[in-house]
Design an enzyme around this catalytic site. Structure first.
Site, PDB file in Angstrom:
ATOM      1  N   ARG A  31       0.008  -9.697  -4.891  1.00 52.98           N
ATOM      2  CA  ARG A  31       1.818  -9.157  -4.125  1.00 52.98           C
ATOM      3  C   ARG A  31       1.878 -10.347  -3.821  1.00 52.98           C
ATOM      4  O   ARG A  31       1.560 -11.279  -4.075  1.00 52.98           O
ATOM      5  CB  ARG A  31       1.039  -8.166  -2.759  1.00 52.98           C
ATOM      6  CG  ARG A  31       0.085  -6.928  -3.122  1.00 52.98           C
ATOM      7  CD  ARG A  31      -0.403  -6.288  -1.347  1.00 52.98           C
ATOM      8  NE  ARG A  31      -0.427  -4.934  -1.254  1.00 52.98           N
ATOM      9  CZ  ARG A  31      -2.305  -4.854  -1.507  1.00 52.98           C
ATOM     10  NH1 ARG A  31      -2.768  -6.120  -1.431  1.00 52.98           N
ATOM     11  NH2 ARG A  31      -2.656  -3.631  -1.573  1.00 52.98           N
ATOM     12  N   LYS A  55      -3.550  -7.439   2.177  1.00 52.66           N
ATOM     13  CA  LYS A  55      -2.637  -6.354   3.420  1.00 52.66           C
ATOM     14  C   LYS A  55      -4.144  -5.813   4.329  1.00 52.66           C
ATOM     15  O   LYS A  55      -5.533  -6.368   4.462  1.00 52.66           O
ATOM     16  CB  LYS A  55      -3.142  -5.444   2.501  1.00 52.66           C
ATOM     17  CG  LYS A  55      -1.261  -4.553   2.769  1.00 52.66           C
ATOM     18  CD  LYS A  55      -1.071  -3.237   2.279  1.00 52.66           C
ATOM     19  CE  LYS A  55       1.062  -3.074   1.568  1.00 52.66           C
ATOM     20  NZ  LYS A  55       0.839  -1.616   1.335  1.00 52.66           N
ATOM     21  N   HIS A 126       5.491  -6.332  -8.362  1.00 49.73           N
ATOM     22  CA  HIS A 126       4.965  -5.324  -8.430  1.00 49.73           C
ATOM     23  C   HIS A 126       4.709  -4.431  -9.909  1.00 49.73           C
ATOM     24  O   HIS A 126       3.468  -4.309 -10.287  1.00 49.73           O
ATOM     25  CB  HIS A 126       5.506  -3.655  -7.468  1.00 49.73           C
ATOM     26  CG  HIS A 126       4.887  -2.874  -7.278  1.00 49.73           C
ATOM     27  ND1 HIS A 126       3.642  -3.512  -6.263  1.00 49.73           N
ATOM     28  CD2 HIS A 126       4.054  -1.642  -7.578  1.00 49.73           C
ATOM     29  CE1 HIS A 126       2.898  -2.084  -6.078  1.00 49.73           C
ATOM     30  NE2 HIS A 126       3.674  -1.035  -7.295  1.00 49.73           N
ATOM     31  N   ARG A 129       1.669  -6.194 -11.554  1.00 55.51           N
ATOM     32  CA  ARG A 129       0.506  -6.319 -10.838  1.00 55.51           C
ATOM     33  C   ARG A 129      -0.331  -4.451 -11.406  1.00 55.51           C
ATOM     34  O   ARG A 129      -1.455  -4.190 -11.559  1.00 55.51           O
ATOM     35  CB  ARG A 129       0.841  -5.661  -8.951  1.00 55.51           C
ATOM     36  CG  ARG A 129      -0.152  -5.602  -8.270  1.00 55.51           C
ATOM     37  CD  ARG A 129       0.570  -5.528  -6.441  1.00 55.51           C
ATOM     38  NE  ARG A 129      -0.645  -4.462  -5.988  1.00 55.51           N
ATOM     39  CZ  ARG A 129      -1.575  -4.857  -5.426  1.00 55.51           C
ATOM     40  NH1 ARG A 129      -2.488  -6.048  -5.552  1.00 55.51           N
ATOM     41  NH2 ARG A 129      -2.132  -3.677  -4.549  1.00 55.51           N
ATOM     42  N   HIS A 152      -7.374  -2.151  -2.725  1.00 53.74           N
ATOM     43  CA  HIS A 152      -6.985  -1.239  -2.074  1.00 53.74           C
ATOM     44  C   HIS A 152      -8.207  -0.172  -1.080  1.00 53.74           C
ATOM     45  O   HIS A 152      -9.710  -0.775  -1.928  1.00 53.74           O
ATOM     46  CB  HIS A 152      -6.909  -0.097  -3.193  1.00 53.74           C
ATOM     47  CG  HIS A 152      -5.386  -0.214  -3.955  1.00 53.74           C
ATOM     48  ND1 HIS A 152      -4.917   0.174  -5.016  1.00 53.74           N
ATOM     49  CD2 HIS A 152      -4.434  -1.301  -3.100  1.00 53.74           C
ATOM     50  CE1 HIS A 152      -3.756   0.123  -5.612  1.00 53.74           C
ATOM     51  NE2 HIS A 152      -3.277  -1.141  -4.203  1.00 53.74           N
ATOM     52  N   TYR A 161      -1.381   3.248 -10.007  1.00 53.11           N
ATOM     53  CA  TYR A 161      -0.828   2.536 -11.272  1.00 53.11           C
ATOM     54  C   TYR A 161      -1.656   2.662 -12.460  1.00 53.11           C
ATOM     55  O   TYR A 161      -1.647   2.372 -13.729  1.00 53.11           O
ATOM     56  CB  TYR A 161      -1.898   1.191 -10.918  1.00 53.11           C
ATOM     57  CG  TYR A 161      -2.055   0.164  -9.549  1.00 53.11           C
ATOM     58  CD1 TYR A 161      -0.529  -0.340  -9.431  1.00 53.11           C
ATOM     59  CD2 TYR A 161      -2.342   0.936  -8.436  1.00 53.11           C
ATOM     60  CE1 TYR A 161       0.122  -0.928  -7.934  1.00 53.11           C
ATOM     61  CE2 TYR A 161      -1.937   0.209  -6.874  1.00 53.11           C
ATOM     62  CZ  TYR A 161      -0.806  -0.204  -7.441  1.00 53.11           C
ATOM     63  OH  TYR A 161      -0.149  -1.180  -6.098  1.00 53.11           O
TER      64      TYR A 161
END
Length: 180
Positions: A31, A55, A126, A129, A152, A161
């Site tokens: 990210r 994250k 993004h 990614r 994730h 994705y």
């Protein structure tokens, strides 16, 4: 990615930095904020890995591919010392002024190289990614490995994705149901 990377002028410190950033972002499916928080201490050249906090404060240790490793070394040895104005600054990615790179500068850098490669409006942090995840899946990576790369918590988040074409699905089906 080849078009994007091929147009970068790697004869300048900024060009080497940009190549290293794009190679690293793509290779590790990072990210933008993960990229910009990296310090000079996050890369382990001996083990060919990069450690980051993603994250939710989750730590990930990710493998670095051959090209990302090559360009990170090039950046760290040749370009970053020329950009570093403050010896105390341990931020990995530095601006022309020697300050930590910020989001808008990163976005402008991607836009600039995308435009030069004829990919204007199609390249963002993004999209790189997502391309990494899609390329890994298409080349046989296990979805759980990709889930870990992306940071994730569940495979559910991975679905956005991994837009498989009907052709990809048919090939996978034929390969896994041979003789049935």
């Amino acid at each position: 990615m080849d078009r994007l990377l091929g147009g970068i002028n790697i004869t300048t410190s900024i060009g080497i930095r940009d190549r290293a950033m794009i190679e690293t972002a793509y290779c590790c499916a990072l990210r933008m904020n993960e990229m910009l928080k990296l310090t000079i201490f996050n890369t382990d050249f001996d083990n060919k890995t990069i450690r980051l906090i993603g994250k939710g404060g989750k730590e990930r240790i990710l493998p670095l591919g051959v090209q990302a490793l090559k360009w990170l070394k090039e950046y760290m040895t040749k370009a970053r010392p020329k950009l570093a104005k403050d010896v105390k600054n341990d931020t990995l990615w530095l601006s022309r002024e020697g300050k930590p790179l910020i989001e808008i500068t990163y976005q402008k850098m991607l836009h600039y190289h995308a435009e030069r490669a004829g990919l204007a409006g199609r390249v963002t942090g993004h999209t790189m990614r997502r391309a990494c995840a899609a390329h890994m899946l298409k080349n046989g990576a296990h979805p759980v490995a990709i889930q870990h790369m992306l940071g994730h918590g569940t495979l559910q988040h991975l679905s956005r994705y991994l837009n498989l074409s009907l052709n990809d699905l048919q090939k996978a089906h034929e390969k896994s149901t041979v003789g049935r």
